[in-house]
Design an enzyme around this catalytic site. Structure first.
Site, mmCIF file in Angstrom:
data_model
loop_
_atom_site.group_PDB
_atom_site.id
_atom_site.type_symbol
_atom_site.label_atom_id
_atom_site.label_comp_id
_atom_site.label_asym_id
_atom_site.label_seq_id
_atom_site.Cartn_x
_atom_site.Cartn_y
_atom_site.Cartn_z
ATOM 1 N N LEU A 267 1.067 -9.355 -4.335
ATOM 2 C CA LEU A 267 1.495 -8.078 -3.776
ATOM 3 C C LEU A 267 2.484 -7.996 -4.354
ATOM 4 O O LEU A 267 3.484 -8.933 -4.353
ATOM 5 C CB LEU A 267 1.606 -8.818 -2.478
ATOM 6 C CG LEU A 267 0.172 -9.628 -1.557
ATOM 7 C CD1 LEU A 267 0.042 -10.473 -0.710
ATOM 8 C CD2 LEU A 267 -1.742 -8.670 -2.468
ATOM 9 N N CYS A 268 2.456 -6.730 -3.613
ATOM 10 C CA CYS A 268 3.762 -5.894 -4.294
ATOM 11 C C CYS A 268 4.451 -5.556 -2.356
ATOM 12 O O CYS A 268 4.496 -3.907 -2.359
ATOM 13 C CB CYS A 268 3.678 -4.538 -5.212
ATOM 14 S SG CYS A 268 5.330 -3.414 -5.191
ATOM 15 N N LEU A 269 5.287 -6.141 -2.511
ATOM 16 C CA LEU A 269 6.063 -5.856 -1.257
ATOM 17 C C LEU A 269 7.691 -6.276 -1.887
ATOM 18 O O LEU A 269 7.798 -6.245 -2.847
ATOM 19 C CB LEU A 269 5.203 -7.053 -0.593
ATOM 20 C CG LEU A 269 4.395 -7.113 -0.201
ATOM 21 C CD1 LEU A 269 4.294 -8.666 1.187
ATOM 22 C CD2 LEU A 269 3.868 -6.090 0.689
ATOM 23 N N THR B 17 -0.325 -0.766 -0.630
ATOM 24 C CA THR B 17 0.586 -1.080 -2.427
ATOM 25 C C THR B 17 -0.234 -1.810 -2.740
ATOM 26 O O THR B 17 -1.508 -2.229 -2.630
ATOM 27 C CB THR B 17 1.392 -2.075 -1.516
ATOM 28 O OG1 THR B 17 2.233 -2.697 -2.198
ATOM 29 C CG2 THR B 17 1.351 -3.717 -1.170
#
Length: 277
Positions: free
Chosen positions: A86-88, A121
């Site tokens: 996950l792109c966080l 995202t």
């Protein structure tokens, strides 16, 4: 292998999160690798995830806390792609924005906050509220059976990633008590371990205590929100017409015809009375 500083930091954080876990969150490091953490988020009330059991992993770099972990959620949720990074701002996609003061609890609280939002995202997906509720209802089954693959478990494990094909082995190894509770829950609710759906019992009822014998909506078989809406419409029409004959379905037409004939006869009789006088 974790550096000495990372090992010390993660050991301290495990003690902290065990003694004071954040709401809806529990987490622990793997016994074989302190850099591999497993978490379970329980879906909060007033969200489509309510009651869901969402299992995922945090893979920390050896130099933590000077770099962030890779974050994944393995359980299908309708919010994230299962087992995808996950792109966080708190994940390894953004190492420069990571603050070394952030701890495991900070990361997981941030993940939960993002999960209950609608921001998109890399690694996130768009789904309807009904679809997310559907995944929440099946989450316990999915975790403990590997999506039903326990029937014929295959090697599907990867470092930092978990596939449904492992038959629930990884979840069972990391969460034995939750796994036991999940199987008890499936037995109580008469869930078929192969499909995750309620079993059909004699008499046409499905699931524990089910009483309805009408047509089932069967949304699990559809693939998109448009198909789901059509399935609902078709099922409602089918249920409305179930057990009803031709006379009942055409009662308005018959009633109109009866009124027309009555008025016509009344006029003929009236006209005949006038002419005879």
């Amino acid at each position: 292998m974790a550096t000495r500083a990372a090992h010390k930091r993660l050991t301290r954080e495990y003690k902290t999160i065990s003694e004071n876990p954040p709401p809806y969150i529990t987490a622990h490091p793997s016994e074989s690798n302190i850099l591999e953490w497993h978490y379970v988020i329980t879906g909060p009330e007033d969200t489509p995830y309510h009651g869901g059991q969402y299992w995922g992993t945090l893979m920390f770099p050896p130099n933590y806390p000077f770099a962030p972990p890779a974050i994944r959620m393995h359980t299908p949720s309708g919010r994230f792609q299962p087992s995808s990074r996950l792109c966080l701002s708190i994940s390894d996609f953004h190492p420069r924005s990571f603050n070394p003061a952030w701890e495991v609890s900070t990361i997981l609280i941030g993940l939960l906050s993002f999960m209950t939002s609608e921001e998109m995202t890399t690694g996130s997906v768009s789904a309807t509220e009904a679809e997310r509720k559907y995944h929440a209802a099946r989450s316990r089954w999915w975790n403990s059976t590997g999506g039903g693959s326990h029937v014929k478990a295959t090697s599907g494990q990867q470092k930092g990633n978990v596939k449904a094909g492992d038959g629930g082995a990884k979840f069972r190894a990391e969460w034995p008590e939750l796994d036991k509770e999940n199987w008890e829950w499936m037995n109580q609710h008469n869930i078929d371990p192969a499909t995750g759906n309620p079993r059909t019992v004699p008499g046409g009822a499905s699931g524990a205590g089910a009483a309805s014998c009408g047509p089932q909506l069967g949304l699990a078989a559809t693939t998109g929100s448009g198909h789901q809406a059509q399935a609902v419409v078709d099922a409602v029409v089918q249920q409305r017409n179930a057990g009803r004959g031709w006379l009942f379905r055409n009662k308005l037409v018959l009633a109109g015809a009866a009124i027309f004939i009555y008025v016509l006869i009344a006029r003929l009789l009236g006209a005949g009375g006038v002419s005879s006088s």
